[in-house]
Design a protein around this motif. Structure first.
Motif, short mmCIF file in Angstrom:
data_model
loop_
_atom_site.label_atom_id
_atom_site.label_comp_id
_atom_site.label_asym_id
_atom_site.label_seq_id
_atom_site.Cartn_x
_atom_site.Cartn_y
_atom_site.Cartn_z
N SER A 18 10.81 4.07 14.32
CA SER A 18 10.95 3.33 13.06
C SER A 18 9.58 2.81 12.63
CB SER A 18 11.92 2.16 13.22
OG SER A 18 11.35 1.15 14.01
N GLN A 19 9.48 2.42 11.38
CA GLN A 19 8.22 1.91 10.83
C GLN A 19 7.75 0.66 11.59
OE1 GLN A 19 6.43 3.22 8.37
NE2 GLN A 19 4.90 1.60 8.30
N ALA A 20 8.67 -0.24 11.92
CA ALA A 20 8.30 -1.46 12.64
C ALA A 20 7.82 -1.14 14.06
CB ALA A 20 9.48 -2.42 12.69
N GLN A 21 8.49 -0.22 14.74
CA GLN A 21 8.08 0.16 16.09
C GLN A 21 6.73 0.85 16.09
OE1 GLN A 21 11.51 2.51 17.07
NE2 GLN A 21 12.43 0.87 18.30
N GLU A 22 6.48 1.71 15.10
CA GLU A 22 5.18 2.38 14.99
C GLU A 22 4.07 1.35 14.78
OE1 GLU A 22 5.39 5.28 11.90
OE2 GLU A 22 6.42 6.75 13.16
N HIS A 23 4.31 0.40 13.91
CA HIS A 23 3.30 -0.62 13.63
C HIS A 23 3.04 -1.48 14.88
CE1 HIS A 23 1.61 -4.38 12.05
NE2 HIS A 23 1.01 -3.57 11.19
N GLU A 24 4.10 -1.85 15.59
CA GLU A 24 3.96 -2.66 16.79
C GLU A 24 3.15 -1.92 17.86
OE1 GLU A 24 6.84 -4.49 20.24
OE2 GLU A 24 7.62 -4.34 18.20
N ALA A 36 8.86 5.07 19.70
CA ALA A 36 8.52 4.35 18.47
C ALA A 36 8.76 5.27 17.28
CB ALA A 36 7.06 3.90 18.52
N THR A 84 -4.23 -2.74 7.02
CA THR A 84 -3.19 -3.52 6.35
C THR A 84 -3.36 -3.29 4.85
OG1 THR A 84 -4.56 -5.49 6.18
CG2 THR A 84 -3.24 -5.27 8.18
#
Length: 99
Positions: free
Chosen positions: A40-46, A38, A61
């Motif tokens: 990228s920003q999206a992968q970290e958030h997921e 993880a 959030t």
């Protein structure tokens, strides 16, 4: 940008595949399921959303703290349910009289 979660009243951050937390036991639990891919920003958030959901926690959030949804079950009862003849299922099914 690191993603922040709150579990059991303790805050933890996830960034670049690693968890950081003041509580050693919580950090060990989170690091045990950390996803080093993880990046990228999206992968970290997921991944942070998944971890918070597993432990019934909150995720930060822009509008404040929100409850993380529980993730989908990894093992379901349907995976182990008996086949088309449930009357023949069971531990001693080989002792039953065959029809």
């Amino acid at each position: 940008m690191p993603v922040r979660i709150r579990i059991y009243g303790k805050e933890a951050t996830f960034s670049q595949g690693c968890w950081n937390c003041d509580d050693d036991s919580l950090q060990a639990m989170l690091q045990g399921m950390a996803d080093p891919r993880a990046l990228s920003q999206a992968q970290e958030h997921e991944h942070a959303l998944y971890a918070a959901g597993r432990f019934g926690g909150l995720i930060a959030t822009p509008l404040g703290w929100e409850a993380a949804p529980h993730p989908e079950a990894e093992i379901k009862l349907e995976d182990f349910a008996p086949g088309p003849r449930p009357e023949r299922a069971g531990w001693l099914s080989f002792l039953r009289k065959k029809k």
